[in-house]
Scaffold this motif. Structure first.
Motif, short mmCIF file in Angstrom:
data_model
loop_
_atom_site.label_atom_id
_atom_site.label_comp_id
_atom_site.label_asym_id
_atom_site.label_seq_id
_atom_site.Cartn_x
_atom_site.Cartn_y
_atom_site.Cartn_z
N VAL A 222 -14.07 8.66 0.48
CA VAL A 222 -12.72 8.52 -0.06
C VAL A 222 -12.51 7.15 -0.69
CG1 VAL A 222 -10.27 8.42 0.52
CG2 VAL A 222 -11.71 10.19 1.53
N MET A 223 -12.91 6.10 0.03
CA MET A 223 -12.75 4.75 -0.50
C MET A 223 -13.62 4.52 -1.74
SD MET A 223 -10.41 3.28 1.14
CE MET A 223 -10.67 1.68 0.36
N GLY A 224 -14.82 5.09 -1.71
CA GLY A 224 -15.70 4.97 -2.87
C GLY A 224 -15.08 5.61 -4.09
N LEU A 225 -14.47 6.78 -3.90
CA LEU A 225 -13.82 7.48 -5.00
C LEU A 225 -12.65 6.69 -5.56
CD1 LEU A 225 -13.48 9.98 -6.78
CD2 LEU A 225 -12.12 11.01 -4.94
N ILE A 226 -11.88 6.06 -4.66
CA ILE A 226 -10.74 5.25 -5.09
C ILE A 226 -11.21 4.09 -5.97
CG2 ILE A 226 -8.94 3.67 -4.30
CD1 ILE A 226 -8.57 5.49 -1.87
N LEU A 227 -12.27 3.43 -5.55
CA LEU A 227 -12.80 2.31 -6.32
C LEU A 227 -13.35 2.77 -7.67
CD1 LEU A 227 -14.57 0.18 -3.56
CD2 LEU A 227 -12.30 -0.10 -4.55
N VAL A 228 -13.93 3.97 -7.68
CA VAL A 228 -14.44 4.54 -8.93
C VAL A 228 -13.29 4.74 -9.92
CG1 VAL A 228 -15.34 6.65 -9.95
CG2 VAL A 228 -16.50 5.65 -8.00
N VAL A 229 -12.19 5.30 -9.44
CA VAL A 229 -11.04 5.56 -10.30
C VAL A 229 -10.45 4.25 -10.83
CG1 VAL A 229 -8.69 6.48 -10.38
CG2 VAL A 229 -10.48 7.73 -9.15
N ILE A 230 -10.35 3.26 -9.97
CA ILE A 230 -9.81 1.96 -10.40
C ILE A 230 -10.70 1.35 -11.47
CG2 ILE A 230 -9.26 -0.40 -9.69
CD1 ILE A 230 -8.54 0.70 -6.94
N ALA A 231 -12.02 1.38 -11.22
CA ALA A 231 -12.96 0.81 -12.18
C ALA A 231 -12.93 1.53 -13.51
CB ALA A 231 -14.37 0.83 -11.60
N ALA A 232 -12.69 2.84 -13.48
CA ALA A 232 -12.64 3.61 -14.72
C ALA A 232 -11.50 3.14 -15.62
CB ALA A 232 -12.47 5.09 -14.39
N PHE A 233 -10.40 2.68 -15.02
CA PHE A 233 -9.26 2.20 -15.79
C PHE A 233 -9.27 0.69 -15.99
CE2 PHE A 233 -7.72 6.30 -14.21
CZ PHE A 233 -7.14 6.83 -15.35
N LYS A 234 -9.92 -0.01 -15.06
CA LYS A 234 -9.96 -1.47 -15.14
C LYS A 234 -11.41 -1.96 -15.00
CE LYS A 234 -5.47 -2.18 -15.33
NZ LYS A 234 -4.81 -2.86 -16.49
N PRO A 235 -12.25 -1.71 -16.00
CA PRO A 235 -13.67 -2.10 -15.91
C PRO A 235 -13.88 -3.60 -15.76
CG PRO A 235 -13.11 -1.46 -18.16
CD PRO A 235 -11.95 -1.06 -17.30
N PHE B 87 -21.01 6.68 3.41
CA PHE B 87 -21.11 8.11 3.15
C PHE B 87 -22.56 8.58 3.19
CE2 PHE B 87 -21.83 11.33 -0.24
CZ PHE B 87 -21.25 12.41 0.40
N ILE B 88 -23.43 7.88 2.48
CA ILE B 88 -24.84 8.25 2.42
C ILE B 88 -25.48 8.17 3.80
CG2 ILE B 88 -27.11 7.56 1.57
CD1 ILE B 88 -25.46 9.00 -0.48
N GLY B 89 -25.17 7.11 4.54
CA GLY B 89 -25.75 6.95 5.88
C GLY B 89 -25.32 8.06 6.82
N GLY B 90 -24.02 8.41 6.78
CA GLY B 90 -23.52 9.46 7.66
C GLY B 90 -24.09 10.82 7.32
N ILE B 91 -24.09 11.17 6.03
CA ILE B 91 -24.63 12.46 5.59
C ILE B 91 -26.12 12.56 5.88
CG2 ILE B 91 -25.11 13.87 3.56
CD1 ILE B 91 -22.23 14.01 4.49
N SER B 92 -26.82 11.48 5.63
CA SER B 92 -28.27 11.48 5.88
C SER B 92 -28.59 11.68 7.35
CB SER B 92 -28.88 10.16 5.39
OG SER B 92 -28.70 10.00 4.00
N ALA B 93 -27.80 11.04 8.21
CA ALA B 93 -28.02 11.18 9.65
C ALA B 93 -27.79 12.62 10.11
CB ALA B 93 -27.09 10.23 10.41
N ILE B 94 -26.76 13.26 9.53
CA ILE B 94 -26.47 14.65 9.89
C ILE B 94 -27.61 15.57 9.45
CG2 ILE B 94 -24.95 16.61 9.41
CD1 ILE B 94 -22.64 14.58 9.14
N PHE B 95 -28.08 15.41 8.23
CA PHE B 95 -29.18 16.23 7.72
C PHE B 95 -30.47 15.97 8.49
CE2 PHE B 95 -26.50 17.11 4.07
CZ PHE B 95 -26.92 18.38 3.68
N GLU B 96 -30.71 14.71 8.81
CA GLU B 96 -31.95 14.37 9.52
C GLU B 96 -31.96 14.97 10.92
OE1 GLU B 96 -35.74 12.51 10.03
OE2 GLU B 96 -34.50 12.93 8.26
N ALA B 97 -30.80 15.01 11.57
CA ALA B 97 -30.72 15.60 12.90
C ALA B 97 -31.01 17.10 12.86
CB ALA B 97 -29.34 15.35 13.50
N MET B 98 -30.62 17.74 11.76
CA MET B 98 -30.84 19.18 11.60
C MET B 98 -32.25 19.50 11.11
SD MET B 98 -27.18 20.10 9.81
CE MET B 98 -27.62 21.82 9.54
N TYR B 99 -32.74 18.66 10.20
CA TYR B 99 -34.06 18.89 9.59
C TYR B 99 -34.86 17.59 9.61
CZ TYR B 99 -31.16 22.66 7.69
OH TYR B 99 -30.28 23.70 7.54
#
Length: 254
Positions: free
Chosen positions: A77-90, A107-119
């Motif tokens: 969520v925070m990453g997306l917010i910063l992306v939107v701000i940067a898009a208007f204020k480069p 986000f990447i660390g959390g998702i990766s940990a979930i996938f790694e635990a499963m596979y």
């Protein structure tokens, strides 16, 4: 139509170019204040290190008992917010880009940990596949084996918009109905869709490389190095996530 990546589009780069031309004509800007390919590479490496460090912290905390879902969602969520701000204020990219890398790392660390635990071992495979794809695309672009023409850009952008539209519609239907998206599960069709999306994500790298090179040739403002590096990171994160999805589907069939 130069890149579907929201950070590497015509409007932003045209505006930056116009501003840089005005500054140059008034003799208030020098080479050290202009965008360069080397500078963009250096900024990209910094963002990559920040993202990796952030992801590593979440990874370590997850395997020590913490639930990764909260930091993963919060980071997204925070990453997306910063992306939107940067898009208007480069021009604020020198501050927004590092923040994006840190939050996206959660986000990447959390998702990766979930996938790694499963596979088990899926993380190494996804990272390796992303790295190899990046190197291959960079080599193909550098040696002009793949040329970024206007037709090439149009096809890639159209395909990317189609993918984004499909994902959005599927998500909305699955949220409010019992609809199961075609790309869910591990069917042959689902795997085929993942392969197609990975190809399109990889092709976006060519557009990003081209836009960065053109930006340096047009002598855009120095802050565009951070802006361009941030856009490249978005493409790489997308590519990595899609590799995770594909590998998880293949692993679940075994």
């Amino acid at each position: 139509m130069n890149s579907n990546n929201p950070f590497l589009n015509n409007k932003t780069f045209t505006t930056a170019t116009s501003r840089n031309t005005e500054l140059s004509s008034s003799k208030s800007i020098g080479y050290s204040q202009e965008m360069t390919v080397t500078g963009t590479i250096n900024r990209s490496l910094i963002l990559f290190l920040l993202l990796t460090a952030s992801a590593t912290v979440i990874w370590w905390m997850t395997f020590n008992g913490m639930n990764p879902m909260a930091p993963a969602i919060g980071g997204a969520v925070m990453g997306l917010i910063l992306v939107v701000i940067a898009a208007f204020k480069p021009q604020y990219s020198p501050y927004l880009a590092p923040g994006y890398a840190l939050f996206e790392g959660l986000f990447i660390g959390g998702i990766s940990a979930i996938f790694e635990a499963m596979y088990p071992t899926i993380l190494v495979q996804a990272v390796g596949a992303t790295f190899v794809t990046f190197i291959v695309c960079l080599g193909l672009y550098k040696y002009k084996i793949v040329k970024v023409t206007e037709q090439f850009k149009s096809v890639v952008i159209a395909a990317t918009l189609a993918i984004a539209t499909y994902y959005l519609i599927s998500w909305l239907f699955s949220m409010f109905t019992s609809f199961v998206p075609v790309h869910a599960g591990n069917s042959a069709l689902s795997i085929g869709i993942s392969v197609f999306v990975i190809i399109i994500a990889a092709l976006n790298l060519f557009l990003d490389f081209d836009r960065i090179e053109k930006g340096a040739e047009q002598k855009m403002p120095k802050y565009m190095e951070w802006y361009s590096a941030m856009g490249l990171m978005i493409t790489l994160v997308w590519l990595y996530i899609e590799f995770l999805r594909l590998l998880s589907k293949l692993s679940s069939k075994n």
